[in-house]
Scaffold this motif. Structure first.
Motif, PDB file in Angstrom:
ATOM      1  N   ALA A  82       0.833  -1.207   0.000  1.00 15.79           N
ATOM      2  CA  ALA A  82       0.000   0.000   0.000  1.00 15.79           C
ATOM      3  C   ALA A  82       0.866   1.253   0.000  1.00 15.79           C
ATOM      4  CB  ALA A  82      -0.930  -0.008   1.214  1.00 15.79           C
ATOM      5  N   ALA A  83       1.976   1.205   0.722  1.00 15.87           N
ATOM      6  CA  ALA A  83       2.886   2.352   0.752  1.00 15.87           C
ATOM      7  C   ALA A  83       3.521   2.595  -0.606  1.00 15.87           C
ATOM      8  CB  ALA A  83       3.958   2.136   1.808  1.00 15.87           C
ATOM      9  N   LEU A  84       3.754   1.541  -1.378  1.00 15.13           N
ATOM     10  CA  LEU A  84       4.432   1.647  -2.674  1.00 15.13           C
ATOM     11  C   LEU A  84       3.488   1.976  -3.830  1.00 15.13           C
ATOM     12  CD1 LEU A  84       6.870  -1.380  -2.310  1.00 15.13           C
ATOM     13  CD2 LEU A  84       7.554   1.016  -2.626  1.00 15.13           C
ATOM     14  N   GLN A  85       2.204   1.887  -3.616  1.00 18.65           N
ATOM     15  CA  GLN A  85       1.249   2.109  -4.708  1.00 18.65           C
ATOM     16  C   GLN A  85       1.376   3.524  -5.281  1.00 18.65           C
ATOM     17  OE1 GLN A  85      -2.810   1.366  -3.621  1.00 18.65           O
ATOM     18  NE2 GLN A  85      -3.602   1.739  -5.666  1.00 18.65           N
ATOM     19  N   ASP A  86       1.514   3.609  -6.618  1.00 13.91           N
ATOM     20  CA  ASP A  86       1.590   4.883  -7.348  1.00 13.91           C
ATOM     21  C   ASP A  86       2.824   5.705  -6.991  1.00 13.91           C
ATOM     22  OD1 ASP A  86      -0.824   4.310  -8.626  1.00 13.91           O
ATOM     23  OD2 ASP A  86      -1.996   5.287  -7.058  1.00 13.91           O
ATOM     24  N   VAL A  87       3.853   5.057  -6.477  1.00 12.87           N
ATOM     25  CA  VAL A  87       5.083   5.754  -6.091  1.00 12.87           C
ATOM     26  C   VAL A  87       6.109   5.650  -7.224  1.00 12.87           C
ATOM     27  CG1 VAL A  87       7.110   5.559  -4.570  1.00 12.87           C
ATOM     28  CG2 VAL A  87       4.800   5.590  -3.611  1.00 12.87           C
ATOM     29  N   ALA A  88       6.757   6.772  -7.524  1.00 11.31           N
ATOM     30  CA  ALA A  88       7.809   6.793  -8.538  1.00 11.31           C
ATOM     31  C   ALA A  88       9.200   6.806  -7.923  1.00 11.31           C
ATOM     32  CB  ALA A  88       7.641   8.006  -9.454  1.00 11.31           C
ATOM     33  N   VAL A  89       9.307   7.445  -6.762  1.00 12.73           N
ATOM     34  CA  VAL A  89      10.597   7.637  -6.104  1.00 12.73           C
ATOM     35  C   VAL A  89      10.422   7.344  -4.620  1.00 12.73           C
ATOM     36  CG1 VAL A  89      12.495   9.248  -5.705  1.00 12.73           C
ATOM     37  CG2 VAL A  89      11.074   9.505  -7.738  1.00 12.73           C
ATOM     38  N   ALA A  90      11.446   6.730  -4.009  1.00 14.28           N
ATOM     39  CA  ALA A  90      11.331   6.405  -2.586  1.00 14.28           C
ATOM     40  C   ALA A  90      12.619   6.729  -1.843  1.00 14.28           C
ATOM     41  CB  ALA A  90      10.989   4.936  -2.390  1.00 14.28           C
ATOM     42  N   TYR A  91      12.440   7.303  -0.661  1.00 12.59           N
ATOM     43  CA  TYR A  91      13.551   7.543   0.266  1.00 12.59           C
ATOM     44  C   TYR A  91      13.524   6.431   1.302  1.00 12.59           C
ATOM     45  CZ  TYR A  91      16.311   9.671   4.007  1.00 12.59           C
ATOM     46  OH  TYR A  91      17.242   9.917   4.983  1.00 12.59           O
ATOM     47  N   VAL A  92      14.645   5.747   1.458  1.00 16.25           N
ATOM     48  CA  VAL A  92      14.692   4.545   2.289  1.00 16.25           C
ATOM     49  C   VAL A  92      15.701   4.725   3.419  1.00 16.25           C
ATOM     50  CG1 VAL A  92      15.125   2.053   2.312  1.00 16.25           C
ATOM     51  CG2 VAL A  92      14.116   3.132   0.275  1.00 16.25           C
ATOM     52  N   GLU A 101      15.958  15.259  -8.707  1.00 16.21           N
ATOM     53  CA  GLU A 101      16.756  15.521  -9.906  1.00 16.21           C
ATOM     54  C   GLU A 101      17.033  14.212 -10.636  1.00 16.21           C
ATOM     55  OE1 GLU A 101      18.949  19.377  -7.826  1.00 16.21           O
ATOM     56  OE2 GLU A 101      20.147  17.627  -8.406  1.00 16.21           O
ATOM     57  N   SER A 102      16.116  13.829 -11.483  1.00 15.89           N
ATOM     58  CA  SER A 102      16.193  12.541 -12.176  1.00 15.89           C
ATOM     59  C   SER A 102      17.455  12.441 -13.021  1.00 15.89           C
ATOM     60  CB  SER A 102      14.962  12.358 -13.073  1.00 15.89           C
ATOM     61  OG  SER A 102      15.052  11.153 -13.802  1.00 15.89           O
ATOM     62  N   GLY A 103      18.161  11.323 -12.882  1.00 15.94           N
ATOM     63  CA  GLY A 103      19.318  11.039 -13.723  1.00 15.94           C
ATOM     64  C   GLY A 103      20.623  11.596 -13.202  1.00 15.94           C
ATOM     65  N   ARG A 104      20.595  12.765 -12.607  1.00 14.62           N
ATOM     66  CA  ARG A 104      21.846  13.439 -12.224  1.00 14.62           C
ATOM     67  C   ARG A 104      22.632  12.680 -11.169  1.00 14.62           C
ATOM     68  NH1 ARG A 104      22.732  18.445  -8.564  1.00 14.62           N
ATOM     69  NH2 ARG A 104      24.959  18.771  -8.860  1.00 14.62           N
ATOM     70  N   HIS A 105      21.949  11.983 -10.285  1.00 12.13           N
ATOM     71  CA  HIS A 105      22.620  11.307  -9.174  1.00 12.13           C
ATOM     72  C   HIS A 105      22.559   9.786  -9.292  1.00 12.13           C
ATOM     73  CE1 HIS A 105      22.717  15.297  -7.386  1.00 12.13           C
ATOM     74  NE2 HIS A 105      21.421  15.389  -7.639  1.00 12.13           N
ATOM     75  N   ALA A 106      22.212   9.297 -10.472  1.00 14.60           N
ATOM     76  CA  ALA A 106      22.042   7.855 -10.668  1.00 14.60           C
ATOM     77  C   ALA A 106      23.367   7.122 -10.469  1.00 14.60           C
ATOM     78  CB  ALA A 106      21.499   7.583 -12.063  1.00 14.60           C
ATOM     79  N   GLY A 107      23.298   6.051  -9.670  1.00 11.21           N
ATOM     80  CA  GLY A 107      24.470   5.220  -9.462  1.00 11.21           C
ATOM     81  C   GLY A 107      25.570   5.876  -8.655  1.00 11.21           C
ATOM     82  N   ARG A 108      25.247   6.922  -7.913  1.00  6.28           N
ATOM     83  CA  ARG A 108      26.260   7.655  -7.155  1.00  6.28           C
ATOM     84  C   ARG A 108      26.189   7.313  -5.664  1.00  6.28           C
ATOM     85  NH1 ARG A 108      28.358  12.197  -9.665  1.00  6.28           N
ATOM     86  NH2 ARG A 108      29.836  12.095  -7.920  1.00  6.28           N
ATOM     87  N   ILE A 109      27.351   7.223  -5.065  1.00  6.60           N
ATOM     88  CA  ILE A 109      27.478   7.086  -3.616  1.00  6.60           C
ATOM     89  C   ILE A 109      28.141   8.359  -3.119  1.00  6.60           C
ATOM     90  CG2 ILE A 109      28.512   5.797  -1.711  1.00  6.60           C
ATOM     91  CD1 ILE A 109      28.528   3.342  -3.548  1.00  6.60           C
TER      92      ILE A 109
END
Length: 279
Positions: free
Chosen positions: A51-61, A172-180
């Motif tokens: 239920a928490a994930l429904q219609d979610v595009a981005v998640a902070y974990v 910021e989609s894409g800019r931080h992808a795969g970054r630590i």
């Protein structure tokens, strides 16, 4: 709720509540989830996850305290159509070796970094706000902070900077992808130096005393922590004394395009708010 909502786990916690406020201010649809929220979420109860994930595009974990659950959560996030995950971890997590500290964070990193989703991992140093919102606060009010910390400095970071960095990674989609990102404050301080600054700014006599990890764990148990949790916190100081994360980094500037807030700025704000006044 928009089909492009941002899910903030740990929404009542130190980082989650700050991130949620920032997202709302930007007009981003936000779903806050915790055990007590309108959308309940409990790591120990997988029936609450979908239920928490429904219609979610981005998640902070924020990782749960035990290793393992994030792996299944990531599988469900992928199935639900989530596109991006931002994980809060710990500074230098891949240098902790066989330490018992941070097994939960390392397990969560393994799950997130091994997923098919766009991901970003934030690894901050110890928060400035641990001195007024967490375990260090009551001893400071009492007049003495006793810790198993010596002359190895810690580049404390303002949690407001961590929230700013997380918000950037979430939006910021894409800019931080795969970054630590190894996030730190602008300079490192010993705990003794940090306590001295707090004492001066607050006008309260507060001392620092170095003790052993075993003594600190015993103190935490006396204050109500379980032995397991007390040993876990104490082990963090053992790692810190190895200088694994004593250096500052430029990663916050990379994310935000500005320098991090100083510890002195934090101390002035907190002292002005009466954080260390004795009642």
């Amino acid at each position: 709720m928009s089909k492009d909502a941002t899910l903030v786990l740990g929404a009542t916690g130190k980082t989650g509540r700050r991130i949620a406020a920032r997202l709302r201010l930007r007009g981003t649809p936000v779903r806050t989830a915790s055990r007590s929220s309108r959308t309940p979420f409990d790591w120990s109860d997988p029936d609450t996850w979908d239920a928490a994930l429904q219609d979610v595009a981005v998640a902070y974990v924020v990782a749960p305290r035990v290793p393992g659950p994030v792996h299944e959560f990531v599988v469900r996030a992928e199935a639900a159509g989530v596109r991006r995950l931002v994980l809060l971890s710990g500074r230098g997590a891949d240098t902790w070796g066989d330490s018992t500290f941070g097994l939960d964070m390392r397990s969560a990193e393994e799950a997130v970094r091994g997923s098919s989703l766009e991901w970003t991992v934030l690894r901050p140093s110890n928060f400035d706000q641990n001195f007024d919102e967490d375990v260090f606060h009551p001893p400071l009010i009492a007049g003495e902070l006793a810790l198993p910390a010596g002359e190895v400095p810690e580049p404390f970071i303002d949690i407001e900077d961590v929230a700013d960095a997380a918000t950037a990674a979430l939006t910021e989609s894409g800019r931080h992808a795969g970054r630590i990102y190894e996030l730190s404050g602008p300079r490192a301080l010993t705990f003794r130096e940090a306590v001295e600054l707090i004492s001066r700014a607050s006008g309260q006599p507060i001392a620092f005393r170095q003790i052993t990890p075993a003594e600190y764990a015993a103190t935490l148990v006396e204050e109500g922590l379980s032995k397991e949790d007390a040993d876990h916190v104490s082990e963090m100081f053992v790692l810190m004394e190895r200088r694994l994360a004593a250096e500052t980094t430029d990663d916050l500037a990379t994310v935000l395009g500005r320098e991090p807030r100083t510890f002195e700025e934090y101390v002035v704000r907190a002292a002005a708010a009466g954080a260390w006044q004795r009642r």
